[in-house]
Design a protein around this motif. Structure first.
Motif, short mmCIF file in Angstrom:
data_model
loop_
_atom_site.label_atom_id
_atom_site.label_comp_id
_atom_site.label_asym_id
_atom_site.label_seq_id
_atom_site.Cartn_x
_atom_site.Cartn_y
_atom_site.Cartn_z
N ALA A 171 0.73 -1.25 -0.05
CA ALA A 171 -0.01 0.13 0.20
C ALA A 171 0.85 1.14 -0.18
N GLY A 172 2.04 1.09 0.47
CA GLY A 172 2.93 2.29 0.47
C GLY A 172 3.23 2.89 -1.01
N LEU A 173 3.13 2.04 -1.76
CA LEU A 173 3.56 2.21 -3.32
C LEU A 173 2.35 3.33 -3.85
N PHE A 174 1.30 3.37 -3.26
CA PHE A 174 0.13 4.38 -3.52
C PHE A 174 0.79 5.64 -3.10
N LEU A 175 1.69 5.84 -1.92
CA LEU A 175 2.16 7.02 -1.40
C LEU A 175 2.99 7.53 -2.14
N LEU A 176 3.99 6.38 -2.69
CA LEU A 176 5.27 6.71 -3.49
C LEU A 176 4.72 7.49 -4.92
#
Length: 223
Positions: free
Chosen positions: A183-188
């Motif tokens: 899910a951190g990829l969405f912030l990246l």
């Protein structure tokens, strides 16, 4: 709807994003291979959230460094989905995904992952996740030559805090291990936007960023 995948380490994770928020996030410890785990996890998430494959409009995936097998499986899965649905793929560094836990926390972020053979995958980022030292494979001794200030230390599979603290005389802040979520990829994606364009040639030429040859390649060169 967007699908995110991370299979760069022995653990894996997937996430779904829709209407401005994460609607599914799951981490799973790999007891069997990613090839036997990843697709069932995606299928479970899609069914639970009431989606069909055609609802996926973008795939985000970590491209490395990390587990050679895991990276190949993750990227191959992402490419297969993108080919079938004619949707774009966005790739991000697995080390940057780890560093995300200390985004905007006021210090540099040193990320170290076990690369086996007495080496580490390493990168140093500032608090904005911009590269100071880009991802590379090296020894811990090589990192001692880096210019390191007071920073967060995030590591998995190794224990370098004592060595680095003694040799560099820097007050590292060791970050406790937390599961890393795709899910951190969405912030990246928000921090480092990329054009979401379907490009068949680009997808076909995507390869994992191993940073070094895997054992089979090394052995081939020796022969």
């Amino acid at each position: 709807m967007k699908l995110a995948l991370d299979t760069s380490q022995s653990s894996g994770s997937i996430a779904l994003w829709d209407k401005g928020k994460t609607i599914w996030s799951a981490c799973f410890d790999i007891r069997i291979t990613h090839s036997e785990t990843l697709m069932p996890q995606i299928d479970t998430a899609m069914k639970f959230c009431g989606y069909k494959p055609a609802d996926i409009k973008t795939v985000l995936v970590t491209s490395g460094p990390g587990s050679f097998t895991g990276l190949r499986i993750g990227l191959a899965t992402a490419k297969g989905i993108a080919y079938a649905l004619k949707i774009p793929i966005l790739t991000y560094s697995s080390l940057q995904l780890y560093a995300l836990q200390r985004y905007h926390c006021g210090k540099d972020i040193l990320v170290l992952l076990d690369a086996k053979m007495q080496e580490v995958y390493a990168a140093l980022y500032n608090e904005n996740l911009e590269e100071i030292y880009p991802p590379q494979v090296c020894t811990l001794e090589h990192i001692l030559s880096w210019e390191l200030r007071d920073c967060y230390l995030m590591e998995r599979g190794i224990n370098s805090l004592e060595l680095l603290s003694q040799e560099k005389n820097v007050p590292f802040i060791s970050v406790p291990y937390l599961p890393i979520s795709a899910a951190g990829l969405f912030l990246l994606k928000e921090i480092f936007p990329q054009p979401e364009i379907y490009n068949l040639d680009y997808i076909a030429n995507l390869e994992p960023k191993y940073l070094r040859e895997y054992n089979a390649q090394i052995q081939k060169h020796k022969n």
